[in-house]
Motif scaffolding. Sequence first.
Motif, PDB file in Angstrom:
ATOM      1  N   PRO A 242     -22.057  18.775  -1.049  1.00  0.00           N
ATOM      2  CA  PRO A 242     -21.312  18.560  -2.295  1.00  0.00           C
ATOM      3  C   PRO A 242     -20.421  17.319  -2.272  1.00  0.00           C
ATOM      4  CG  PRO A 242     -20.327  20.326  -1.013  1.00  0.00           C
ATOM      5  CD  PRO A 242     -21.626  19.997  -0.341  1.00  0.00           C
ATOM      6  N   GLY A 243     -20.122  16.792  -1.091  1.00  0.00           N
ATOM      7  CA  GLY A 243     -19.262  15.618  -1.004  1.00  0.00           C
ATOM      8  C   GLY A 243     -19.968  14.307  -1.291  1.00  0.00           C
ATOM      9  N   ILE A 244     -21.289  14.359  -1.481  1.00  0.00           N
ATOM     10  CA  ILE A 244     -22.043  13.127  -1.724  1.00  0.00           C
ATOM     11  C   ILE A 244     -22.570  13.145  -3.153  1.00  0.00           C
ATOM     12  CG2 ILE A 244     -23.862  11.596  -0.885  1.00  0.00           C
ATOM     13  CD1 ILE A 244     -23.834  13.126   1.749  1.00  0.00           C
ATOM     14  N   ALA A 245     -21.814  12.563  -4.039  1.00  0.00           N
ATOM     15  CA  ALA A 245     -22.214  12.443  -5.444  1.00  0.00           C
ATOM     16  C   ALA A 245     -21.849  11.031  -5.885  1.00  0.00           C
ATOM     17  CB  ALA A 245     -21.507  13.477  -6.304  1.00  0.00           C
ATOM     18  N   LEU A 246     -22.863  10.209  -6.094  1.00  0.00           N
ATOM     19  CA  LEU A 246     -22.639   8.803  -6.419  1.00  0.00           C
ATOM     20  C   LEU A 246     -23.366   8.428  -7.706  1.00  0.00           C
ATOM     21  CD1 LEU A 246     -23.159   7.209  -2.875  1.00  0.00           C
ATOM     22  CD2 LEU A 246     -21.009   7.899  -3.946  1.00  0.00           C
ATOM     23  N   GLU A 247     -22.624   7.827  -8.601  1.00  0.00           N
ATOM     24  CA  GLU A 247     -23.190   7.274  -9.824  1.00  0.00           C
ATOM     25  C   GLU A 247     -22.532   5.929 -10.076  1.00  0.00           C
ATOM     26  OE1 GLU A 247     -23.912  10.268 -13.075  1.00  0.00           O
ATOM     27  OE2 GLU A 247     -22.654  11.523 -11.787  1.00  0.00           O
ATOM     28  N   ASP A 248     -23.159   5.101 -10.888  1.00  0.00           N
ATOM     29  CA  ASP A 248     -22.605   3.783 -11.163  1.00  0.00           C
ATOM     30  C   ASP A 248     -22.855   3.440 -12.622  1.00  0.00           C
ATOM     31  OD1 ASP A 248     -21.303   1.415 -10.741  1.00  0.00           O
ATOM     32  OD2 ASP A 248     -22.676   0.657  -9.212  1.00  0.00           O
ATOM     33  N   ARG A 249     -22.256   2.357 -13.061  1.00  0.00           N
ATOM     34  CA  ARG A 249     -22.410   1.914 -14.436  1.00  0.00           C
ATOM     35  C   ARG A 249     -22.662   0.415 -14.469  1.00  0.00           C
ATOM     36  NH1 ARG A 249     -20.002   6.285 -13.881  1.00  0.00           N
ATOM     37  NH2 ARG A 249     -18.811   5.242 -12.255  1.00  0.00           N
ATOM     38  N   LEU A 250     -23.526   0.004 -15.369  1.00  0.00           N
ATOM     39  CA  LEU A 250     -23.724  -1.417 -15.638  1.00  0.00           C
ATOM     40  C   LEU A 250     -22.739  -1.808 -16.729  1.00  0.00           C
ATOM     41  CD1 LEU A 250     -25.687  -3.747 -14.805  1.00  0.00           C
ATOM     42  CD2 LEU A 250     -26.971  -3.205 -16.873  1.00  0.00           C
ATOM     43  N   GLY A 251     -21.983  -2.886 -16.496  1.00  0.00           N
ATOM     44  CA  GLY A 251     -20.947  -3.220 -17.456  1.00  0.00           C
ATOM     45  C   GLY A 251     -20.842  -4.696 -17.758  1.00  0.00           C
ATOM     46  N   TRP A 252     -20.115  -4.991 -18.840  1.00  0.00           N
ATOM     47  CA  TRP A 252     -19.809  -6.366 -19.219  1.00  0.00           C
ATOM     48  C   TRP A 252     -18.316  -6.605 -19.010  1.00  0.00           C
ATOM     49  CZ3 TRP A 252     -22.755  -7.765 -24.390  1.00  0.00           C
ATOM     50  CH2 TRP A 252     -24.135  -7.845 -24.107  1.00  0.00           C
TER      51      TRP A 252
END
Length: 322
Positions: A242-252
């Motif tokens: 449960p400690g490994i949850a990674l997400e990211d966002r593409l941004g300007w």
Amino acid sequence: MIRRRSLAALAAALAAAPAAAQPRGNVWLVLGFPPGGLGDIVSRPLTERLRGRYGTAILMDHRVGAGGRLAAEHVRRAAPDGSVILQVPGSVMTVYPHIYRSLRYDPLADFAPAVALCGYTYSLTAGPGLPASVRSLADLLAWARAHPDRASYGVPSAGSPMHFAGMMLSRASGVPLSAVPYRGGAPLLQDLLGGQLPFSFNVLTEVLPMVREGRLRSLAVLSATRSPHLPEVPSLAEQGFPGIALEDRLGWYLPAATPPAVVEALNAAVRDALRAPDYRDILARNGLSEVDLPAAGFAALLRAEHARWGEIVRETGFTPDE
């Protein structure tokens, strides 16, 4: 009558404000990665929708090198008038400051986060180099224990979120796993599909078509819950991590001194375009999620992710090569 005229004048002023805050002429969108990847999938249709709604036209400028750092350095020095926009994954702003000693920009001081285009997660992906019997994370860890000399995972670059995902999994499971950094996702996928690499961590968007075709198999997604694009694949959290949850966002992003009205004008124009049903279809087809945040909300998210990645880097003991 005076009241009506005042209200009409106020309404006209509010309507004109976004247009007045926009840059005149063409706008340059500076991308830190080569054409053909996630950045193009998202930004090319978006720039067409923004034609005449923010500047005259948005032209794409690929300044490739150093994992997006060259593009960030270029935009940091650009005129703060909204005419030059930086497009990079969040990791360029949240992870890099903690792993590169000679970084020539400060993500929190040198940029104004304008708008998040989309969110995405990652896949722990098995290729034909792994036995067909490896169908789950538990199977993979058992195989890695039995074959420590072959327990190597590919990542598109050293110090990427995917690199840290492997380090975190190795530490949490007690199974030694070795990272093999590549120069981008394309050569990584070539070796994964060719069987030279047993498994890898990838941006979900890049492997989704091949997983759906059965050429690759996703053993886990790294989002906190299952991805709606691969609902049959459990998350790492479901499989005991449960400690490994990674997400990211593409941004300007815009240069830090850009007037707030310009930042808000860009945010409003982009968010309006992203809400179109056909654009939502583009995101869904490519395994991407919608992110609808005002500029202030995007900036707050950036600060929170920056702090979180500082903790992750310290806990893993990662040491950069430069």
